[in-house]
Write a protein that holds these residues in place. Structure first.
Motif, short mmCIF file in Angstrom:
data_model
loop_
_atom_site.label_atom_id
_atom_site.label_comp_id
_atom_site.label_asym_id
_atom_site.label_seq_id
_atom_site.Cartn_x
_atom_site.Cartn_y
_atom_site.Cartn_z
N TRP A 58 -18.48 13.13 2.65
CA TRP A 58 -18.17 11.82 3.22
C TRP A 58 -17.14 11.09 2.36
N LEU A 59 -17.29 11.16 1.04
CA LEU A 59 -16.34 10.52 0.14
C LEU A 59 -14.94 11.10 0.32
N ASP A 95 -13.72 12.42 2.94
CA ASP A 95 -13.19 11.99 4.24
C ASP A 95 -12.81 10.51 4.26
N ASN A 96 -13.24 9.77 3.24
CA ASN A 96 -13.00 8.31 3.23
C ASN A 96 -12.29 7.86 1.96
N SER A 100 -10.42 4.52 2.08
CA SER A 100 -11.15 3.25 2.23
C SER A 100 -11.36 2.59 0.88
N LEU A 139 -13.68 1.59 -1.16
CA LEU A 139 -15.11 1.75 -1.37
C LEU A 139 -15.55 1.17 -2.71
N ASP A 188 -21.07 0.27 -1.67
CA ASP A 188 -20.81 0.95 -0.40
C ASP A 188 -21.30 2.40 -0.45
N HIS A 203 -24.39 4.07 1.76
CA HIS A 203 -24.26 5.25 2.62
C HIS A 203 -25.26 6.34 2.22
N ARG A 222 -9.05 10.86 -5.63
CA ARG A 222 -7.88 10.14 -5.10
C ARG A 222 -6.59 10.61 -5.78
N GLY A 268 -6.39 5.08 -1.02
CA GLY A 268 -7.38 4.04 -1.27
C GLY A 268 -7.09 3.06 -2.37
#
Length: 312
Positions: free
Chosen positions: A217-218, A220-221, A224, A226, A230, A234, A262, A285
């Motif tokens: 999930w991280l 894929d995001n 964002s 975060l 957050d 999740h 990142r 991000g």
């Protein structure tokens, strides 16, 4: 004239061996005289160099009158160091001889104890192994070379060239070193350290880890903004529990893992796209281009633009 003794150990890496021979042989003083005399020394007359066998003109006695001893890398850094070689290097250090290593040559140098308490470097891929094998050595995997005065170490083979140019500048000044650099088609100084060459992979996670769905999930995001709260929300846990689980299973914290992911994504985009630095920073991000540039340079040692010029 300075005498350079290049110590060839068994399974020596040919490029590491050739680098100091080539650059010091080419070094000329302003009046045209050679700056260095080169000796290739080894414990045994013949040395395994992988693709070929090397015959060394000098034995270990060639180290005795040298001004500088250079230890090139070896393909087997964990191989035990022969007592005679260890004693010869220690004797050289006692006599004030300058001793330098290239790439994995830091390992045999560390095996002598001469690096205990000192800062040192080696190829980034072997840095953790060096730190584990020789805990008394302060391993710095981010730099091209380390100059402790009498004892010097360098990272990979190309960083060995940087170190050789540095020693020429110490011996004869910047003009002679700059001339040697031009002959080698090298800048006298390269921007950044070896951090820019390190692949910043995600921290390893054991197969079947309870964190695996969260890490997917991280990834894929990454774009964002975060926060730790957050991520914990999740995961359906408290921030304290999340941090504990991350440390147990990845050896790092959630935010450190996220920053590393990142930067790795940013490296990939800089290498494979022509997107602007500002767009890439937003994609991975970072709230502002300035924050992205600062974090990227702190991690890799160079700016995003310089990284792109080197690796795109």
């Amino acid at each position: 004239m300075h005498t350079i003794a290049v110590l060839a150990l068994d399974r020596v890496i040919p490029f590491d061996l050739a680098t100091p021979i080539e650059i010091f042989t080419r070094t000329r003083l302003p009046d045209g005289r050679p700056g260095y005399q080169i000796r290739v020394c080894a414990e045994q007359p013949e040395i395994d160099a992988g693709a070929f066998t090397l015959r060394a003109p000098w034995g270990l006695e060639g180290l005795e009158a040298a001004d500088t001893i250079i230890v090139p890398g070896t393909a087997d850094p964990r191989a035990p160091l022969a007592p005679a070689v260890r004693d010869a290097l220690r004797a050289g250090a006692t006599n004030g001889t300058r001793i330098a290593s290239i790439c994995s040559g830091t390992f045999p140098l560390a095996a002598t104890g001469l690096l205990d308490g000192l800062r040192a470097t080696t190829h980034w891929i072997a840095a953790d192994l060096l730190a584990a094998a020789y805990p008394a050595v302060q391993v710095d995997p981010d730099v091209l070379y380390v100059d402790n005065g009498q004892i010097l170490t360098s990272a990979g083979a190309a960083a060995g060239l940087d170190l050789c140019l540095h020693m020429i500048r110490r011996d004869y000044g910047s003009a002679v070193a700059a001339d040697a650099a031009r002959l080698s088609v090298m800048p006298l100084e390269r921007e950044g350290g070896q951090a820019q060459f390190i692949v910043h992979d995600y921290a390893p996670t054991p197969q079947g880890s309870t964190l695996e769905p969260l890490l997917i999930w991280l990834q894929d995001n990454l774009g964002s903004d975060l926060t730790l709260a957050d991520v914990a929300a999740h995961a359906g846990t408290s921030t304290r529990t999340l941090i504990r689980h991350f440390r147990e299973q990845t050896g790092t914290t959630p935010l450190q893992w996220l920053h590393r992911a990142r930067i790795r994504r940013a490296q990939h985009l800089l290498e494979s796209t022509r997107h602007s630095v500002e767009r890439i920073g937003a994609q991975v991000g970072f709230g502002s281009p300035t924050a992205f540039r600062d974090r990227f340079k702190r991690t890799t040692g160079v700016s995003p633009q310089t990284y792109r010029r080197s690796f795109s």
